[in-house]
Design a protein around this motif. Structure first.
Motif, PDB file in Angstrom:
ATOM      1  N   LEU A   7       0.572   9.578   8.256  1.00 23.96           N
ATOM      2  CA  LEU A   7       0.358   8.522   7.274  1.00 23.96           C
ATOM      3  C   LEU A   7       0.078   7.193   7.957  1.00 23.96           C
ATOM      4  O   LEU A   7       0.640   6.903   9.014  1.00 23.96           O
ATOM      5  CB  LEU A   7       1.580   8.370   6.367  1.00 23.96           C
ATOM      6  CG  LEU A   7       1.880   9.553   5.461  1.00 23.96           C
ATOM      7  CD1 LEU A   7       3.180   9.306   4.699  1.00 23.96           C
ATOM      8  CD2 LEU A   7       0.752   9.799   4.495  1.00 23.96           C
ATOM      9  N   GLN A  14      -4.202  -0.728   3.986  1.00 20.69           N
ATOM     10  CA  GLN A  14      -4.409   0.692   4.210  1.00 20.69           C
ATOM     11  C   GLN A  14      -4.110   1.519   2.959  1.00 20.69           C
ATOM     12  O   GLN A  14      -4.437   2.695   2.906  1.00 20.69           O
ATOM     13  CB  GLN A  14      -3.556   1.179   5.376  1.00 20.69           C
ATOM     14  CG  GLN A  14      -4.029   0.596   6.694  1.00 20.69           C
ATOM     15  CD  GLN A  14      -3.184   1.046   7.846  1.00 20.69           C
ATOM     16  OE1 GLN A  14      -1.978   1.222   7.735  1.00 20.69           O
ATOM     17  NE2 GLN A  14      -3.830   1.248   8.977  1.00 20.69           N
ATOM     18  N   TRP A  15      -3.473   0.920   1.970  1.00 23.38           N
ATOM     19  CA  TRP A  15      -3.076   1.637   0.766  1.00 23.38           C
ATOM     20  C   TRP A  15      -3.721   1.086  -0.503  1.00 23.38           C
ATOM     21  O   TRP A  15      -3.692   1.742  -1.542  1.00 23.38           O
ATOM     22  CB  TRP A  15      -1.564   1.570   0.597  1.00 23.38           C
ATOM     23  CG  TRP A  15      -0.833   2.243   1.701  1.00 23.38           C
ATOM     24  CD1 TRP A  15      -0.327   1.654   2.822  1.00 23.38           C
ATOM     25  CD2 TRP A  15      -0.541   3.626   1.816  1.00 23.38           C
ATOM     26  NE1 TRP A  15       0.266   2.589   3.621  1.00 23.38           N
ATOM     27  CE2 TRP A  15       0.151   3.826   3.024  1.00 23.38           C
ATOM     28  CE3 TRP A  15      -0.801   4.738   1.006  1.00 23.38           C
ATOM     29  CZ2 TRP A  15       0.589   5.071   3.437  1.00 23.38           C
ATOM     30  CZ3 TRP A  15      -0.355   5.977   1.429  1.00 23.38           C
ATOM     31  CH2 TRP A  15       0.333   6.126   2.642  1.00 23.38           C
ATOM     32  N   ASP A  16      -4.294  -0.080  -0.453  1.00 22.71           N
ATOM     33  CA  ASP A  16      -4.830  -0.730  -1.655  1.00 22.71           C
ATOM     34  C   ASP A  16      -5.870   0.104  -2.392  1.00 22.71           C
ATOM     35  O   ASP A  16      -6.019  -0.024  -3.599  1.00 22.71           O
ATOM     36  CB  ASP A  16      -5.424  -2.100  -1.321  1.00 22.71           C
ATOM     37  CG  ASP A  16      -4.363  -3.176  -1.179  1.00 22.71           C
ATOM     38  OD1 ASP A  16      -3.199  -2.918  -1.533  1.00 22.71           O
ATOM     39  OD2 ASP A  16      -4.714  -4.261  -0.710  1.00 22.71           O
ATOM     40  N   GLN A  18      -5.725   2.992  -3.341  1.00 21.62           N
ATOM     41  CA  GLN A  18      -5.077   3.819  -4.365  1.00 21.62           C
ATOM     42  C   GLN A  18      -4.981   3.099  -5.706  1.00 21.62           C
ATOM     43  O   GLN A  18      -4.983   3.743  -6.752  1.00 21.62           O
ATOM     44  CB  GLN A  18      -3.689   4.251  -3.906  1.00 21.62           C
ATOM     45  CG  GLN A  18      -3.755   5.200  -2.729  1.00 21.62           C
ATOM     46  CD  GLN A  18      -2.379   5.635  -2.283  1.00 21.62           C
ATOM     47  OE1 GLN A  18      -1.352   5.265  -2.847  1.00 21.62           O
ATOM     48  NE2 GLN A  18      -2.331   6.449  -1.248  1.00 21.62           N
ATOM     49  N   CYS A  62      -9.980   8.402  -0.609  1.00 30.55           N
ATOM     50  CA  CYS A  62      -9.023   9.404  -1.063  1.00 30.55           C
ATOM     51  C   CYS A  62      -9.195  10.706  -0.286  1.00 30.55           C
ATOM     52  O   CYS A  62      -8.217  11.302   0.178  1.00 30.55           O
ATOM     53  CB  CYS A  62      -9.223   9.625  -2.566  1.00 30.55           C
ATOM     54  SG  CYS A  62      -8.095  10.802  -3.308  1.00 30.55           S
ATOM     55  N   TYR A  65      -7.973  10.286   3.265  1.00 30.72           N
ATOM     56  CA  TYR A  65      -6.511  10.306   3.295  1.00 30.72           C
ATOM     57  C   TYR A  65      -5.991  11.749   3.224  1.00 30.72           C
ATOM     58  O   TYR A  65      -5.129  12.146   4.017  1.00 30.72           O
ATOM     59  CB  TYR A  65      -5.955   9.489   2.121  1.00 30.72           C
ATOM     60  CG  TYR A  65      -4.508   9.747   1.851  1.00 30.72           C
ATOM     61  CD1 TYR A  65      -3.515   9.108   2.581  1.00 30.72           C
ATOM     62  CD2 TYR A  65      -4.110  10.669   0.877  1.00 30.72           C
ATOM     63  CE1 TYR A  65      -2.180   9.371   2.357  1.00 30.72           C
ATOM     64  CE2 TYR A  65      -2.781  10.924   0.643  1.00 30.72           C
ATOM     65  CZ  TYR A  65      -1.818  10.284   1.381  1.00 30.72           C
ATOM     66  OH  TYR A  65      -0.488  10.556   1.160  1.00 30.72           O
TER      67      TYR A  65
END
Length: 100
Positions: A7, A14-16, A18, A62, A65
């Motif tokens: 992760l 790095q997560w925005d 989503q 996505c 990831y």
């Protein structure tokens, strides 16, 4: 279970992605098959999930990831768990061929 060692770190950038996923506006049951689901029901649910992914602005992030973390369940970035496993296996084969 996903390999959490893969992760990304706890950095918001790095997560925005989503937060922009179309799946956030859809019942998440569409993306994960219930126990015992088979045949036409399974194919219809996967097709519906992939249709959501097809129009998603963060489909590539996505998918990246899910492949990077070896996400074992669900439709991510328009790929089922079986499709991701086949893609990763092909990548491993190509890498092994390149070394040989």
């Amino acid at each position: 279970m996903a390999d959490i060692s893969r992760l990304p770190g706890a950095f918001a950038h790095q997560w925005d992605w989503q937060l922009r996923g179309l799946c956030r506006e859809t019942d998440n049951a569409l993306f994960f098959h219930p126990s015992g689901e088979r045949g036409a029901a399974h194919q219809a649910r996967e097709a519906a999930a992939k249709a959501v992914c097809a129009g998603c602005p963060v489909r590539i992030e996505c998918r990246r990831y899910a492949l990077q973390t070896r996400e074992p369940y669900g439709v991510w970035g328009g790929l089922t768990e079986d499709e991701r496993q086949r893609l990763l296996a092909r990548r491993r084969q190509r890498a092994a061929s390149a070394v040989a």
